[in-house]
Design an enzyme around this catalytic site. Sequence first.
Site, PDB file in Angstrom:
ATOM      1  N   GLU A 166      -5.792  44.253  93.913  1.00  0.00           N
ATOM      2  CA  GLU A 166      -5.811  44.949  92.494  1.00  0.00           C
ATOM      3  C   GLU A 166      -8.036  45.611  92.821  1.00  0.00           C
ATOM      4  OE1 GLU A 166      -5.509  40.900  90.265  1.00  0.00           O
ATOM      5  OE2 GLU A 166      -3.303  41.508  90.452  1.00  0.00           O
ATOM      6  N   GLU A 355       2.500  39.962  93.398  1.00  0.00           N
ATOM      7  CA  GLU A 355       2.835  39.405  92.348  1.00  0.00           C
ATOM      8  C   GLU A 355       3.037  39.067  90.638  1.00  0.00           C
ATOM      9  OE1 GLU A 355      -1.560  38.612  91.414  1.00  0.00           O
ATOM     10  OE2 GLU A 355      -2.415  38.580  93.756  1.00  0.00           O
TER      11      GLU A 355
HETATM   12  C1  GBH Z   1      -3.884  38.718  89.789  1.00  0.00           C
HETATM   13  O1  GBH Z   1      -5.092  38.792  89.145  1.00  0.00           O
HETATM   14  C2  GBH Z   1      -5.116  38.034  90.508  1.00  0.00           C
HETATM   15  O2  GBH Z   1      -4.105  39.045  92.485  1.00  0.00           O
HETATM   16  C3  GBH Z   1      -5.032  36.998  91.496  1.00  0.00           C
HETATM   17  O3  GBH Z   1      -5.426  36.137  92.332  1.00  0.00           O
HETATM   18  C4  GBH Z   1      -4.598  35.686  90.746  1.00  0.00           C
HETATM   19  O4  GBH Z   1      -4.893  34.501  91.001  1.00  0.00           O
HETATM   20  C5  GBH Z   1      -3.332  35.559  89.194  1.00  0.00           C
HETATM   21  O5  GBH Z   1      -3.584  37.304  89.123  1.00  0.00           O
HETATM   22  C6  GBH Z   1      -3.626  35.265  88.188  1.00  0.00           C
HETATM   23  O6  GBH Z   1      -4.475  35.150  87.322  1.00  0.00           O
HETATM   24  O7  GBH Z   1      -7.577  40.865  79.659  1.00  0.00           O
HETATM   25  O8  GBH Z   1      -8.261  43.363  80.089  1.00  0.00           O
HETATM   26  O9  GBH Z   1      -8.146  40.567  82.169  1.00  0.00           O
HETATM   27  C7  GBH Z   1      -4.378  39.548  87.561  1.00  0.00           C
HETATM   28  C8  GBH Z   1      -5.478  39.593  86.937  1.00  0.00           C
HETATM   29  C9  GBH Z   1      -5.030  39.402  84.432  1.00  0.00           C
HETATM   30  C10 GBH Z   1      -5.760  41.689  85.364  1.00  0.00           C
HETATM   31  C11 GBH Z   1      -4.773  40.070  83.408  1.00  0.00           C
HETATM   32  C12 GBH Z   1      -5.001  42.950  84.219  1.00  0.00           C
HETATM   33  C13 GBH Z   1      -5.329  42.077  81.717  1.00  0.00           C
HETATM   34  C14 GBH Z   1      -5.932  42.693  81.190  1.00  0.00           C
HETATM   35  N1  GBH Z   1      -5.211  40.324  85.710  1.00  0.00           N
HETATM   36  N2  GBH Z   1      -5.850  41.373  83.374  1.00  0.00           N
HETATM   37  S1  GBH Z   1      -7.605  41.545  80.787  1.00  0.00           S
END
Ligand code: GBH
Length: 449
Positions: A166, A355
Amino acid sequence: MNNKSDFPSDFIWGVATSSYQIEGAADADGRTASIWDTFCRTPGKVAGGDTGERACEHYYRFREDVRLLADLGIKHYRFSIAWPRIYPEKGKLNREGLDFYRSLLNELKECGIQPLVTVYHWDLPQWIQDEGGWTNREAVDHYMEYARTLFEEFGREVPMWNTHNEPWCAAFLGYGVGVHAPGHRNWREAIAAAHHILLSHGLAVQAYREMGLTGQIGITLNLDHNDPASDREEDLEARRRHDGYLNRWFLDPVFKGAYPQDMMEWFLPHVGEYDFIQPGDLETIHEPGDLLGINYYSRGVIRSGTGHSMLLTDYVLPENSEVTDMGWEIHPESLHRLMQRLRKDYTSIPIFITENGAATKDVLENGKVEDEGRIRYVKAHLEQSLKFIRDGGNLKGYYLWSFLDNFEWAFGYEKRFGMVHVDYETQVRTPKASAYWYRDVMRRNGIAD
Ligand code: GBH
Protein backbone atom coordinates in the site's frame (compact mmCIF):
# COMPACT_ATOMS: atom_id res chain seq x y z
CA MET A 1 -16.96 -33.25 -4.56
CA ASN A 2 -18.04 -30.50 -6.85
CA ASN A 3 -20.59 -28.06 -5.66
CA LYS A 4 -21.55 -24.47 -6.25
CA SER A 5 -19.17 -23.03 -3.71
CA ASP A 6 -15.98 -24.76 -4.82
CA PHE A 7 -12.88 -22.73 -5.62
CA PRO A 8 -10.25 -23.84 -8.17
CA SER A 9 -8.19 -26.70 -6.75
CA ASP A 10 -4.99 -24.62 -6.70
CA PHE A 11 -6.62 -21.64 -4.96
CA ILE A 12 -4.41 -20.21 -2.23
CA TRP A 13 -5.95 -19.67 1.21
CA GLY A 14 -3.96 -17.71 3.73
CA VAL A 15 -3.78 -15.14 6.49
CA ALA A 16 -1.69 -11.97 6.72
CA THR A 17 0.19 -9.87 9.29
CA SER A 18 2.90 -7.22 9.29
CA SER A 19 6.08 -6.85 11.34
CA TYR A 20 5.43 -3.69 13.33
CA GLN A 21 1.87 -4.72 14.10
CA ILE A 22 2.75 -8.02 15.81
CA GLU A 23 6.45 -8.41 16.60
CA GLY A 24 7.14 -6.15 19.59
CA ALA A 25 10.74 -6.63 20.81
CA ALA A 26 11.50 -3.15 19.59
CA ASP A 27 15.03 -3.10 21.04
CA ALA A 28 15.93 -6.74 20.63
CA ASP A 29 19.05 -8.05 18.93
CA GLY A 30 20.25 -4.82 17.43
CA ARG A 31 16.96 -3.42 16.06
CA THR A 32 16.84 0.37 16.01
CA ALA A 33 13.80 2.66 15.83
CA SER A 34 11.49 2.82 12.85
CA ILE A 35 9.40 5.87 11.98
CA TRP A 36 6.49 4.16 13.72
CA ASP A 37 8.36 3.98 17.04
CA THR A 38 9.01 7.69 16.75
CA PHE A 39 5.44 8.47 15.68
CA CYS A 40 3.97 6.45 18.57
CA ARG A 41 6.05 8.44 21.03
CA THR A 42 4.65 11.71 19.69
CA PRO A 43 1.72 12.67 21.94
CA GLY A 44 -1.69 12.65 20.29
CA LYS A 45 -0.75 10.58 17.24
CA VAL A 46 -1.89 7.11 18.29
CA ALA A 47 -5.09 6.31 20.21
CA GLY A 48 -4.48 5.65 23.89
CA GLY A 49 -0.77 6.44 23.48
CA ASP A 50 -0.32 2.83 22.34
CA THR A 51 2.94 1.71 20.76
CA GLY A 52 4.24 -1.39 19.02
CA GLU A 53 6.87 -1.93 21.68
CA ARG A 54 5.32 -5.19 22.88
CA ALA A 55 2.43 -5.76 20.46
CA CYS A 56 1.81 -9.53 20.28
CA GLU A 57 5.40 -10.36 21.25
CA HIS A 58 5.48 -12.45 18.14
CA TYR A 59 9.26 -12.02 18.03
CA TYR A 60 9.49 -14.20 21.15
CA ARG A 61 6.42 -16.35 20.49
CA PHE A 62 6.76 -17.08 16.80
CA ARG A 63 7.16 -20.82 17.36
CA GLU A 64 3.83 -21.16 19.15
CA ASP A 65 2.25 -18.78 16.63
CA VAL A 66 3.37 -20.91 13.70
CA ARG A 67 2.05 -24.04 15.49
CA LEU A 68 -1.25 -22.23 15.93
CA LEU A 69 -1.34 -21.38 12.22
CA ALA A 70 -0.81 -25.05 11.47
CA ASP A 71 -3.47 -26.15 13.96
CA LEU A 72 -5.92 -23.82 12.26
CA GLY A 73 -5.22 -25.43 8.90
CA ILE A 74 -3.41 -22.43 7.41
CA LYS A 75 -1.14 -23.31 4.51
CA HIS A 76 -0.14 -19.83 3.34
CA TYR A 77 1.13 -16.98 5.48
CA ARG A 78 1.85 -13.39 4.41
CA PHE A 79 4.15 -11.46 6.75
CA SER A 80 6.58 -8.58 6.42
CA ILE A 81 10.20 -8.07 7.41
CA ALA A 82 11.23 -5.24 9.73
CA TRP A 83 13.78 -3.17 7.84
CA PRO A 84 15.38 -1.70 11.02
CA ARG A 85 16.19 -5.23 12.18
CA ILE A 86 18.14 -5.85 8.97
CA TYR A 87 19.78 -2.43 8.50
CA PRO A 88 19.71 -0.77 11.94
CA GLU A 89 22.23 1.81 10.75
CA LYS A 90 23.42 3.12 7.43
CA GLY A 91 25.48 0.46 5.67
CA LYS A 92 25.33 -1.93 8.63
CA LEU A 93 23.85 -5.35 7.98
CA ASN A 94 22.61 -7.00 11.18
CA ARG A 95 22.95 -10.78 11.04
CA GLU A 96 20.83 -11.23 14.16
CA GLY A 97 17.91 -9.65 12.35
CA LEU A 98 18.29 -12.06 9.45
CA ASP A 99 18.53 -14.95 11.92
CA PHE A 100 15.09 -14.22 13.29
CA TYR A 101 13.45 -14.45 9.87
CA ARG A 102 15.53 -17.51 9.02
CA SER A 103 14.14 -19.22 12.13
CA LEU A 104 10.62 -18.12 11.29
CA LEU A 105 10.94 -19.48 7.75
CA ASN A 106 12.33 -22.76 9.07
CA GLU A 107 9.45 -23.11 11.47
CA LEU A 108 6.93 -22.42 8.70
CA LYS A 109 8.61 -24.96 6.48
CA GLU A 110 8.44 -27.59 9.18
CA CYS A 111 4.72 -26.98 9.44
CA GLY A 112 4.21 -27.07 5.69
CA ILE A 113 3.21 -23.41 5.47
CA GLN A 114 4.22 -21.37 2.40
CA PRO A 115 5.36 -17.80 2.96
CA LEU A 116 4.51 -14.66 1.03
CA VAL A 117 7.01 -12.04 2.20
CA THR A 118 6.37 -8.30 2.09
CA VAL A 119 9.63 -6.39 1.87
CA TYR A 120 8.20 -3.11 3.17
CA HIS A 121 5.08 -2.67 5.30
CA TRP A 122 5.68 0.89 6.57
CA ASP A 123 8.37 0.46 9.25
CA LEU A 124 11.03 2.66 7.64
CA PRO A 125 14.25 2.88 9.70
CA GLN A 126 14.34 6.22 11.50
CA TRP A 127 17.90 6.82 10.26
CA ILE A 128 16.53 6.95 6.70
CA GLN A 129 13.77 9.35 7.75
CA ASP A 130 16.48 11.54 9.29
CA GLU A 131 17.77 11.95 5.73
CA GLY A 132 14.32 12.89 4.43
CA GLY A 133 12.79 9.41 4.24
CA TRP A 134 10.90 8.55 1.07
CA THR A 135 11.01 12.15 -0.13
CA ASN A 136 14.75 11.73 -0.68
CA ARG A 137 15.65 9.72 -3.77
CA GLU A 138 18.46 8.08 -1.80
CA ALA A 139 15.84 6.06 0.06
CA VAL A 140 15.51 4.08 -3.17
CA ASP A 141 19.18 3.05 -2.95
CA HIS A 142 18.75 2.05 0.67
CA TYR A 143 15.66 0.04 -0.21
CA MET A 144 17.51 -1.73 -3.01
CA GLU A 145 20.38 -2.68 -0.72
CA TYR A 146 17.84 -4.06 1.76
CA ALA A 147 15.73 -5.86 -0.86
CA ARG A 148 18.80 -7.45 -2.48
CA THR A 149 19.91 -8.72 0.90
CA LEU A 150 16.53 -10.36 1.45
CA PHE A 151 16.49 -11.89 -2.03
CA GLU A 152 20.00 -13.28 -1.52
CA GLU A 153 19.23 -14.68 1.90
CA PHE A 154 15.70 -15.94 1.40
CA GLY A 155 15.03 -15.75 -2.34
CA ARG A 156 15.36 -19.44 -2.94
CA GLU A 157 12.94 -20.57 -0.26
CA VAL A 158 10.34 -17.83 -0.47
CA PRO A 159 8.15 -18.42 -3.54
CA MET A 160 6.13 -15.21 -3.38
CA TRP A 161 7.10 -11.61 -2.68
CA ASN A 162 5.40 -8.25 -2.27
CA THR A 163 7.78 -5.36 -2.92
CA HIS A 164 5.53 -2.92 -1.08
CA ASN A 165 2.35 -2.86 0.90
CA GLU A 166 0.00 0.00 0.00
CA PRO A 167 2.27 2.81 -1.19
CA TRP A 168 -0.76 5.11 -1.04
CA CYS A 169 -0.82 4.79 2.75
CA ALA A 170 2.94 4.98 3.19
CA ALA A 171 3.21 8.11 1.03
CA PHE A 172 -0.13 9.92 1.22
CA LEU A 173 -1.20 9.12 4.78
CA GLY A 174 2.40 9.44 6.01
CA TYR A 175 3.58 12.61 4.24
CA GLY A 176 0.33 14.27 3.08
CA VAL A 177 -2.57 13.67 5.49
CA GLY A 178 -0.19 13.10 8.40
CA VAL A 179 -2.16 10.39 10.22
CA HIS A 180 0.56 7.79 9.64
CA ALA A 181 4.29 8.01 10.35
CA PRO A 182 6.24 10.21 9.81
CA GLY A 183 3.19 12.47 10.24
CA HIS A 184 4.01 15.22 7.76
CA ARG A 185 1.43 17.39 5.97
CA ASN A 186 3.00 18.39 2.73
CA TRP A 187 1.64 17.26 -0.63
CA ARG A 188 4.84 17.84 -2.52
CA GLU A 189 6.54 15.47 -0.10
CA ALA A 190 3.71 12.93 -0.39
CA ILE A 191 3.83 12.81 -4.16
CA ALA A 192 7.61 12.63 -4.27
CA ALA A 193 7.49 9.85 -1.66
CA ALA A 194 4.96 7.91 -3.75
CA HIS A 195 7.19 8.27 -6.78
CA HIS A 196 10.26 6.96 -4.99
CA ILE A 197 8.33 4.04 -3.55
CA LEU A 198 7.03 3.12 -7.01
CA LEU A 199 10.51 3.47 -8.46
CA SER A 200 11.92 1.14 -5.82
CA HIS A 201 9.20 -1.36 -6.70
CA GLY A 202 10.21 -1.45 -10.36
CA LEU A 203 13.90 -1.72 -9.53
CA ALA A 204 13.25 -4.52 -7.04
CA VAL A 205 11.36 -6.57 -9.64
CA GLN A 206 14.27 -6.11 -12.06
CA ALA A 207 16.84 -7.06 -9.42
CA TYR A 208 14.86 -10.13 -8.43
CA ARG A 209 14.89 -11.35 -12.01
CA GLU A 210 18.54 -10.44 -12.59
CA MET A 211 19.37 -12.60 -9.60
CA GLY A 212 17.83 -15.54 -11.42
CA LEU A 213 15.05 -16.05 -8.90
CA THR A 214 12.02 -17.77 -10.28
CA GLY A 215 9.25 -17.16 -7.78
CA GLN A 216 6.51 -14.59 -8.17
CA ILE A 217 6.97 -10.95 -7.23
CA GLY A 218 4.64 -7.96 -7.39
CA ILE A 219 3.27 -4.96 -5.55
CA THR A 220 0.26 -4.78 -3.23
CA LEU A 221 -2.01 -1.77 -3.62
CA ASN A 222 -4.92 -0.64 -1.47
CA LEU A 223 -7.71 -0.06 -3.93
CA ASP A 224 -11.37 0.73 -3.59
CA HIS A 225 -14.27 1.05 -5.92
CA ASN A 226 -16.09 4.31 -5.65
CA ASP A 227 -19.37 5.92 -6.53
CA PRO A 228 -20.47 9.53 -6.77
CA ALA A 229 -22.89 10.71 -4.08
CA SER A 230 -25.18 12.16 -6.77
CA ASP A 231 -25.35 12.79 -10.50
CA ARG A 232 -24.38 16.41 -10.08
CA GLU A 233 -21.43 17.30 -12.28
CA GLU A 234 -19.33 18.45 -9.31
CA ASP A 235 -19.85 15.13 -7.53
CA LEU A 236 -18.96 13.18 -10.66
CA GLU A 237 -15.74 15.16 -10.87
CA ALA A 238 -15.06 14.70 -7.16
CA ARG A 239 -15.43 10.95 -7.58
CA ARG A 240 -13.07 11.01 -10.51
CA ARG A 241 -10.46 12.89 -8.47
CA HIS A 242 -10.82 10.48 -5.56
CA ASP A 243 -10.32 7.60 -7.96
CA GLY A 244 -7.29 9.35 -9.45
CA TYR A 245 -5.81 9.88 -6.01
CA LEU A 246 -6.42 6.43 -4.54
CA ASN A 247 -6.39 4.08 -7.52
CA ARG A 248 -5.14 5.55 -10.79
CA TRP A 249 -2.12 7.36 -9.33
CA PHE A 250 -0.64 3.92 -8.61
CA LEU A 251 -2.25 1.66 -11.20
CA ASP A 252 -1.48 3.86 -14.21
CA PRO A 253 2.30 4.11 -13.76
CA VAL A 254 2.62 0.41 -12.92
CA PHE A 255 0.42 -0.89 -15.74
CA LYS A 256 0.53 1.91 -18.30
CA GLY A 257 3.86 3.60 -17.64
CA ALA A 258 2.42 7.09 -17.07
CA TYR A 259 0.83 9.13 -14.30
CA PRO A 260 -2.76 10.16 -15.07
CA GLN A 261 -2.74 13.55 -16.78
CA ASP A 262 -5.79 14.98 -14.98
CA MET A 263 -4.20 14.25 -11.60
CA MET A 264 -0.81 15.62 -12.65
CA GLU A 265 -2.65 18.88 -13.31
CA TRP A 266 -4.66 18.76 -10.08
CA PHE A 267 -1.56 18.13 -7.96
CA LEU A 268 0.62 20.66 -9.79
CA PRO A 269 -0.10 23.70 -7.57
CA HIS A 270 0.86 21.60 -4.52
CA VAL A 271 3.90 19.98 -6.10
CA GLY A 272 5.35 23.07 -7.77
CA GLU A 273 7.46 21.09 -10.18
CA TYR A 274 7.67 17.41 -10.98
CA ASP A 275 11.44 17.63 -10.84
CA PHE A 276 11.72 14.40 -8.82
CA ILE A 277 10.55 12.41 -11.85
CA GLN A 278 13.67 11.64 -13.86
CA PRO A 279 13.99 10.33 -17.41
CA GLY A 280 13.53 6.58 -17.49
CA ASP A 281 11.75 6.37 -14.11
CA LEU A 282 8.37 5.56 -15.59
CA GLU A 283 9.79 2.80 -17.73
CA THR A 284 11.20 1.26 -14.59
CA ILE A 285 7.95 1.64 -12.69
CA HIS A 286 6.06 0.18 -15.65
CA GLU A 287 7.03 -3.24 -14.41
CA PRO A 288 4.07 -4.94 -12.81
CA GLY A 289 5.88 -8.16 -12.05
CA ASP A 290 4.19 -11.53 -11.86
CA LEU A 291 1.25 -10.74 -9.65
CA LEU A 292 -0.89 -7.89 -8.38
CA GLY A 293 -1.79 -7.86 -4.70
CA ILE A 294 -4.91 -5.97 -3.73
CA ASN A 295 -6.05 -5.02 -0.25
CA TYR A 296 -9.75 -4.36 -0.25
CA TYR A 297 -11.86 -3.22 2.70
CA SER A 298 -14.59 -0.84 1.58
CA ARG A 299 -15.94 1.36 -1.17
CA GLY A 300 -15.95 5.13 -1.24
CA VAL A 301 -19.02 7.22 -1.89
CA ILE A 302 -17.71 10.64 -2.80
CA ARG A 303 -19.05 14.16 -3.17
CA SER A 304 -17.51 17.51 -3.81
CA GLY A 305 -16.56 19.17 -0.49
CA THR A 306 -13.78 20.38 1.76
CA GLY A 307 -13.26 17.40 4.10
CA HIS A 308 -10.17 16.58 2.11
CA SER A 309 -8.69 20.02 1.69
CA MET A 310 -6.27 19.14 -1.13
CA LEU A 311 -8.68 16.99 -3.13
CA LEU A 312 -11.83 18.98 -2.32
CA THR A 313 -13.88 15.89 -1.65
CA ASP A 314 -15.95 14.43 1.18
CA TYR A 315 -16.76 10.87 2.05
CA VAL A 316 -20.49 10.17 2.35
CA LEU A 317 -21.83 7.24 4.29
CA PRO A 318 -25.01 6.20 2.50
CA GLU A 319 -28.06 5.89 4.72
CA ASN A 320 -28.69 2.50 6.27
CA SER A 321 -25.20 1.28 5.38
CA GLU A 322 -23.78 -1.52 7.38
CA VAL A 323 -20.35 -0.66 8.75
CA THR A 324 -17.52 -2.47 10.52
CA ASP A 325 -16.03 -1.32 13.82
CA MET A 326 -13.77 1.00 11.77
CA GLY A 327 -16.90 2.75 10.49
CA TRP A 328 -16.10 1.52 6.97
CA GLU A 329 -19.07 0.62 4.81
CA ILE A 330 -19.48 -3.10 4.09
CA HIS A 331 -19.87 -3.35 0.35
CA PRO A 332 -18.78 -6.73 -1.04
CA GLU A 333 -20.12 -6.14 -4.57
CA SER A 334 -17.55 -3.39 -4.92
CA LEU A 335 -14.78 -5.96 -4.58
CA HIS A 336 -16.19 -7.69 -7.63
CA ARG A 337 -16.57 -4.40 -9.50
CA LEU A 338 -13.01 -3.45 -8.61
CA MET A 339 -11.57 -6.70 -9.94
CA GLN A 340 -13.63 -6.47 -13.12
CA ARG A 341 -12.26 -3.02 -13.66
CA LEU A 342 -8.67 -4.14 -13.10
CA ARG A 343 -9.20 -6.80 -15.70
CA LYS A 344 -10.84 -4.48 -18.19
CA ASP A 345 -8.59 -1.43 -17.80
CA TYR A 346 -5.29 -2.73 -16.49
CA THR A 347 -4.14 -6.31 -16.44
CA SER A 348 -4.75 -10.01 -16.69
CA ILE A 349 -1.78 -11.06 -14.52
CA PRO A 350 -2.75 -13.12 -11.46
CA ILE A 351 -4.50 -11.16 -8.75
CA PHE A 352 -4.14 -12.04 -5.08
CA ILE A 353 -6.35 -10.50 -2.45
CA THR A 354 -3.49 -9.96 -0.01
CA GLU A 355 -5.77 -8.43 2.63
CA ASN A 356 -9.47 -8.43 3.34
CA GLY A 357 -11.20 -8.54 6.69
CA ALA A 358 -13.13 -6.61 9.30
CA ALA A 359 -12.65 -5.06 12.71
CA THR A 360 -15.42 -6.20 15.03
CA LYS A 361 -16.23 -5.56 18.68
CA ASP A 362 -15.05 -8.86 20.07
CA VAL A 363 -15.60 -10.09 23.61
CA LEU A 364 -13.81 -13.01 25.11
CA GLU A 365 -16.29 -14.94 27.27
CA ASN A 366 -15.78 -18.38 28.76
CA GLY A 367 -12.80 -18.91 26.50
CA LYS A 368 -14.78 -18.09 23.35
CA VAL A 369 -15.20 -15.21 20.95
CA GLU A 370 -18.34 -15.26 18.82
CA ASP A 371 -17.39 -12.95 15.97
CA GLU A 372 -20.37 -13.48 13.66
CA GLY A 373 -19.79 -10.10 12.07
CA ARG A 374 -16.35 -11.13 10.81
CA ILE A 375 -17.69 -14.41 9.44
CA ARG A 376 -20.46 -12.62 7.57
CA TYR A 377 -18.02 -10.07 6.17
CA VAL A 378 -15.50 -12.62 4.94
CA LYS A 379 -18.18 -14.89 3.56
CA ALA A 380 -19.74 -12.10 1.51
CA HIS A 381 -16.37 -11.13 0.07
CA LEU A 382 -15.51 -14.73 -0.77
CA GLU A 383 -18.80 -15.03 -2.62
CA GLN A 384 -17.83 -12.03 -4.74
CA SER A 385 -14.36 -13.50 -5.26
CA LEU A 386 -15.84 -16.75 -6.50
CA LYS A 387 -18.16 -14.84 -8.79
CA PHE A 388 -15.16 -13.08 -10.32
CA ILE A 389 -13.40 -16.41 -10.88
CA ARG A 390 -16.54 -17.84 -12.49
CA ASP A 391 -16.65 -14.82 -14.77
CA GLY A 392 -13.19 -15.82 -15.95
CA GLY A 393 -11.15 -13.56 -13.66
CA ASN A 394 -7.59 -14.48 -12.80
CA LEU A 395 -7.88 -14.47 -8.99
CA LYS A 396 -5.41 -16.89 -7.44
CA GLY A 397 -5.61 -16.44 -3.71
CA TYR A 398 -7.08 -14.81 -0.64
CA TYR A 399 -5.26 -13.78 2.55
CA LEU A 400 -7.48 -12.86 5.45
CA TRP A 401 -6.47 -9.81 7.47
CA SER A 402 -5.50 -10.73 10.07
CA PHE A 403 -4.12 -13.78 11.79
CA LEU A 404 -3.87 -12.09 15.21
CA ASP A 405 -5.45 -9.05 16.80
CA ASN A 406 -2.66 -6.51 16.52
CA PHE A 407 -1.46 -2.91 16.61
CA GLU A 408 -3.87 -1.13 14.28
CA TRP A 409 -1.63 1.86 13.50
CA ALA A 410 -3.20 5.19 14.55
CA PHE A 411 -6.00 3.27 16.29
CA GLY A 412 -3.62 1.38 18.57
CA TYR A 413 -5.01 -1.80 20.14
CA GLU A 414 -8.57 -0.51 20.21
CA LYS A 415 -9.51 -2.18 16.92
CA ARG A 416 -9.46 -5.94 16.55
CA PHE A 417 -8.99 -7.49 13.11
CA GLY A 418 -7.72 -10.93 14.15
CA MET A 419 -9.29 -14.32 13.64
CA VAL A 420 -7.34 -15.07 16.81
CA HIS A 421 -8.00 -13.00 19.92
CA VAL A 422 -4.97 -11.65 21.78
CA ASP A 423 -5.09 -10.71 25.46
CA TYR A 424 -2.43 -8.00 25.59
CA GLU A 425 -1.87 -8.47 29.35
CA THR A 426 -1.20 -12.20 29.30
CA GLN A 427 -0.43 -12.65 25.57
CA VAL A 428 -2.83 -15.59 25.52
CA ARG A 429 -4.12 -16.40 22.03
CA THR A 430 -7.71 -17.62 21.61
CA PRO A 431 -9.01 -18.57 18.17
CA LYS A 432 -12.34 -16.88 17.51
CA ALA A 433 -15.35 -18.56 15.91
CA SER A 434 -14.19 -17.11 12.57
CA ALA A 435 -10.91 -19.07 12.77
CA TYR A 436 -12.81 -22.36 12.96
CA TRP A 437 -15.19 -21.24 10.25
CA TYR A 438 -12.25 -20.30 8.01
CA ARG A 439 -10.63 -23.67 8.69
CA ASP A 440 -13.78 -25.30 7.28
CA VAL A 441 -13.66 -23.05 4.23
CA MET A 442 -10.08 -24.11 3.53
CA ARG A 443 -10.85 -27.77 4.17
CA ARG A 444 -13.67 -27.91 1.68
CA ASN A 445 -12.08 -25.36 -0.65
CA GLY A 446 -15.40 -23.62 -0.69
CA ILE A 447 -17.57 -21.28 1.33
CA ALA A 448 -18.83 -22.91 4.49
CA ASP A 449 -22.27 -22.00 5.87
C1 GBH B 1 -4.39 -2.06 5.64
O1 GBH B 1 -4.56 -0.71 5.41
C2 GBH B 1 -3.00 -2.28 6.14
O2 GBH B 1 -2.18 -2.87 5.15
C3 GBH B 1 -2.93 -3.08 7.40
O3 GBH B 1 -1.66 -2.95 7.97
C4 GBH B 1 -4.03 -2.62 8.34
O4 GBH B 1 -3.92 -3.17 9.62
C5 GBH B 1 -5.33 -3.00 7.70
O5 GBH B 1 -5.44 -2.49 6.42
C6 GBH B 1 -6.57 -2.58 8.49
O6 GBH B 1 -6.67 -1.19 8.54
O7 GBH B 1 -10.54 6.79 4.66
O8 GBH B 1 -9.01 8.09 3.25
O9 GBH B 1 -8.19 6.26 4.63
C7 GBH B 1 -5.82 -0.34 4.91
C8 GBH B 1 -5.88 1.13 4.75
C9 GBH B 1 -8.06 1.98 4.95
C10 GBH B 1 -6.68 2.61 3.13
C11 GBH B 1 -9.24 2.57 4.26
C12 GBH B 1 -7.84 3.22 2.46
C13 GBH B 1 -9.94 4.30 2.84
C14 GBH B 1 -9.60 5.68 2.45
N1 GBH B 1 -7.05 1.56 4.03
N2 GBH B 1 -8.81 3.65 3.45
S1 GBH B 1 -9.32 6.77 3.84
